[in-house]
Design an enzyme around this catalytic site. Sequence first.
Site, PDB file in Angstrom:
ATOM      1  N   CYS A 118       0.795  -1.237   0.000  1.00  0.00           N
ATOM      2  CA  CYS A 118       0.000   0.000   0.000  1.00  0.00           C
ATOM      3  C   CYS A 118       0.827   1.286   0.000  1.00  0.00           C
ATOM      4  O   CYS A 118       0.493   2.211  -0.748  1.00  0.00           O
ATOM      5  CB  CYS A 118      -1.040   0.024   1.113  1.00  0.00           C
ATOM      6  N   ARG A 147       7.222 -10.864   5.528  1.00  0.00           N
ATOM      7  CA  ARG A 147       6.825 -10.634   6.913  1.00  0.00           C
ATOM      8  C   ARG A 147       7.478 -11.680   7.788  1.00  0.00           C
ATOM      9  O   ARG A 147       7.435 -12.868   7.467  1.00  0.00           O
ATOM     10  CB  ARG A 147       5.300 -10.711   7.057  1.00  0.00           C
ATOM     11  N   GLN A 185       1.060 -11.161  -2.860  1.00  0.00           N
ATOM     12  CA  GLN A 185      -0.354 -10.820  -2.759  1.00  0.00           C
ATOM     13  C   GLN A 185      -0.904 -10.472  -4.131  1.00  0.00           C
ATOM     14  O   GLN A 185      -0.234  -9.825  -4.918  1.00  0.00           O
ATOM     15  CB  GLN A 185      -0.535  -9.600  -1.846  1.00  0.00           C
ATOM     16  N   ASP A 224      -2.640  -8.114  -4.969  1.00  0.00           N
ATOM     17  CA  ASP A 224      -3.032  -6.897  -4.269  1.00  0.00           C
ATOM     18  C   ASP A 224      -3.601  -5.864  -5.234  1.00  0.00           C
ATOM     19  O   ASP A 224      -3.271  -5.854  -6.419  1.00  0.00           O
ATOM     20  CB  ASP A 224      -1.789  -6.307  -3.595  1.00  0.00           C
ATOM     21  N   HIS A 230      -5.188  -1.557  -4.833  1.00  0.00           N
ATOM     22  CA  HIS A 230      -5.699  -0.476  -4.004  1.00  0.00           C
ATOM     23  C   HIS A 230      -6.578   0.412  -4.858  1.00  0.00           C
ATOM     24  O   HIS A 230      -6.195   0.796  -5.959  1.00  0.00           O
ATOM     25  CB  HIS A 230      -4.545   0.300  -3.375  1.00  0.00           C
ATOM     26  N   LYS A 263     -12.467  -4.721   8.016  1.00  0.00           N
ATOM     27  CA  LYS A 263     -12.319  -5.511   6.794  1.00  0.00           C
ATOM     28  C   LYS A 263     -13.406  -6.568   6.668  1.00  0.00           C
ATOM     29  O   LYS A 263     -14.082  -6.909   7.643  1.00  0.00           O
ATOM     30  CB  LYS A 263     -10.944  -6.175   6.757  1.00  0.00           C
ATOM     31  N   HIS A 294      -8.296  -1.530   0.239  1.00  0.00           N
ATOM     32  CA  HIS A 294      -7.277  -2.566  -0.007  1.00  0.00           C
ATOM     33  C   HIS A 294      -8.050  -3.829  -0.321  1.00  0.00           C
ATOM     34  O   HIS A 294      -9.022  -4.124   0.361  1.00  0.00           O
ATOM     35  CB  HIS A 294      -6.457  -2.877   1.238  1.00  0.00           C
TER      36      HIS A 294
END
Length: 649
Positions: free
Chosen positions: A338, A367, A385, A387, A389, A473, A519
Site C-alpha cells: 500500500c 513478513r 499478494q 493486491d 488499491h 475488513k 485494499h
Amino acid sequence: MIKITLPDNSVREFPKGSSGLDIAKTISNRLANDVLSVSVNGEVWDLTRPIEADAAVKLYTWDDREGKETFWHSSAHLMAEAIEFFYPGTRFGIGPTVDTGFYYDVDLPSGYQLVEKDLEKIEKKMLELAREKHDIVRSQVSKAEALKLFTEKGDELKLELIGELEDGTISLYNQGGFTDLCRGPHLPNTSYVKAVKLTNIAGAYWRGNEKNKMLTRVYGVTFPKQKMLEEYLVMIEEAKKRDHRKLGKEMELFTFSEAVGQGLPLWLPKGAQLRAQLEDFLRRVQKKYGYDQVITPHIGDVQLYKTSGHYEKYGKDSFQVIKTPAEGEEYMLKPMNCPHHCEIYKSKPRSYKDLPVRMAEFGTVYRYEQSGELHGLTRVRGFTQDDAHLFCRPDQLKEEFKKVIDIIFIIFKALEFNDYNAQISLRDPDKPEKYIGTAENWEKAERAIIEACQEKGLKTVTELGEAAFYGPKLDFMIKDALGRSWQLGTIQVDYNLPERFQLEYIGADDKRHRPVMIHRAPFGSMERFVAVLIEHTAGKFPLWLTPDQVVVLPISEKYNDYARTVSNILNFSDIRSVVDDRNEKIGRKIRDNELKRIPYLLIVGEKEAESATVSVRRQGEGDKGAMTAQEFAALVKEEVKMQLTGLYN
RNA sequence: GCCAGAGUAGCUCAGGGGUAGAGCGCUUCCUUGGUAAGGAAGAGGUCACGAGUUCAAUUCUCGUCUCCGGCUCCA
C-alpha cells in the site's frame, strides 16, 4: 399443566415439571433414544431438567449442532473424570466443544506429564466410566459454596473462573465421583458415549494469554456409535491425503530448502505454471473491472513505513532494516504494497473525474512470521499478494466495495469454492489504543462495509477486535482438508492511509478533497490460495488451470517421433502438453499419468500414426475414441472456454 | 516466541552401541507392446548439524536447526 409449543407450532399439555426427555417419549421411542438436549425458550437445557412453565421447546439429536455440543461437552467432563482418576490433584481449566469434538485444558500435579501413549489408558477409562452409566446431575449453588468446594480441591483455575461469575448463576455438574463447574447442558448420563478417540495433546496458555501458565490441552472426539468413530477415522485419513504439503511435493509444485530459509517457498516449474495461470485469470478479471497493473520494488525507504504507521506497529517484529554503505540510509523489505501504491497515486495531481483509480500488482512482500506459525504454503514469510488499491471519492465507496465482492464471487465460482464464510472484522471498542485514525473515520468505514454486504445479500458473521490496525475488513474464509479455516479474500476500507500520505484530489468545487482507499486481495496470497486450491481439488485442477493438460503416450518407442509431432501441434495451439517417451508398456504409462492427474491422455501407435489421429482418454473416465490432433485441440479449447465462460469475457 | 513429538537414500518407511536396509523413483541392458504396475543389472546415504559419554555413536546424553500437532500472533 403447562403448555409446550413444538417447532411445528403445535401445542401440547404436559404436567408441570416435565422434562425434555418426557416430551420426547410422548412423541416416539426412537426420538427418546436419540434426543441429547432440548432448547427451552431458546436456551439449551439438560434433557432431564424440569420445565416449570409454558415454553417453546425444540429437541436436539446428534444431527443438530446443539445436540453434538451437549454430547461432546459431557464427553469433556468424562475425560476430566478419567484424568482425575489417574492424576489426582489435577487442576482443570476450561473444557469446551470445538467443531469436531472437545478439549480440556488441564494442569497436572507437578512431576506428571501427559504423553501420547497415556491417551490410550484415558480412553479406556472413559469407556469404562461411560458403561457404568453414571447419572449427570445438575445442581445450583451459591458462589460461596462453589468457592468452598474448589478451595478444598485446590483448583485455583476453577476458583479464578468462579471469581468472575455472578452469584446465583453458578451451576455444578456431578457424575460418579467427579464434580465440575459448568453452565451445561449435559447428557442425562454417561452411557450415551459409546466410542472415544483422544486425538492429540498440545500446550495452550491459560486463558489464551501468552504471559500465563502453559496448560496441557487434550483434544478428543466421541460418538454415540462405534461405527461413527470408524467412519470419522477413515475421513481423517482421506483428508490427510489431500494435504497441500504432501500433494505439493508429490506433484512437484513447490518445495522448501533449509539453505534458503524457513517459510520461503521455492516454486517448481509446474507450480510456477499453475501460478502463472491463476495470475493470468485474475489479470483478465481485473482488466474487465477497470484495474491498471503497476509494478513496485521489493524494498522501500524506512521513512515510507514510518509514514504509513507500519514501522511503529510492526517494525521490531519485522525483517530488520537494510543498511547501505551510505551513512544513515535505511531500507526495509516491503511488508505490504500500500505505501508504494500511495506514492504512485501521489505521482501526479488527481481530479475527481479520474476517480476511482484502481491499481493492481502481484506484489511480493516479506513478513517475519513467528517460527511456530509457519505452515506449508498457508503461512509463509515471503509471499505474493494479488493486491490492489482503489482510491475513490467517498460517494463511490460503497459501489466500489460491492464490485470487489463481485470479483471475489467470480473467483469462487470459477474454482467452485461454494463452502465459505464471510466475516466482517470490526475494531474492539474497548481497546482504542490498538488502532490508528479517528473514531469518526472508523465509524464511516465500518458502516460502508456492513451496508455493502447487506446490499449484496452476503451472509456474514461479525467479529469485534479482528480489524486491521488501520481499518475494518471483510474476509472470506475457506476450510482446508482437515477443517482448519484459512482467510483467503480480504477487502479493507481505509480512511487512515490517505490521511497519513496526504492523498488528495481536486473536486468539482475546485477544492482539495481526501480520497478513501480500499485494499483488496481476492486470493489473499498466491501461496495460500494455491494451498487451499490443492486441498479443495485434491490436486485435480480444472482443465484451464492445470499445469499439464495433455500427455501423449506412444505405444512403443517407434512412435515417439509421431507423439512429439502431436505434442508440438498442441503446444502451438496454446495447449500444455508433454510426451511420455519412457521405454514402458502402454498400461504402465496410462497408470502413471492417471496418477499424475493429467486430464487428457493421448495414445498413439501404429493405427494413429497411419491415420494421423490420436486416441483420446480422459482421466478417470477411460477411452473416448480417435480423432485428429486438430479436432482434439478444438475439443480442449472448447472445454476450457466453457469453464471460463462469463467470468471475464 | 511457547508446550509436546519427530528428523535414516529423490519419495514412503523399517532397523538399531561394532559406520545400514526395503518398496517406489533414477541409470544401463533386454523387451517394442494397444488402455491402470514387463524383466534383469547397477548407482545412490557424514543415518539433520555440533558437542559429550564410550575402545567404538547412526543408535545413549545435551545443545542447535528444521519439520509436524497445538497455543499465542497474522499489516
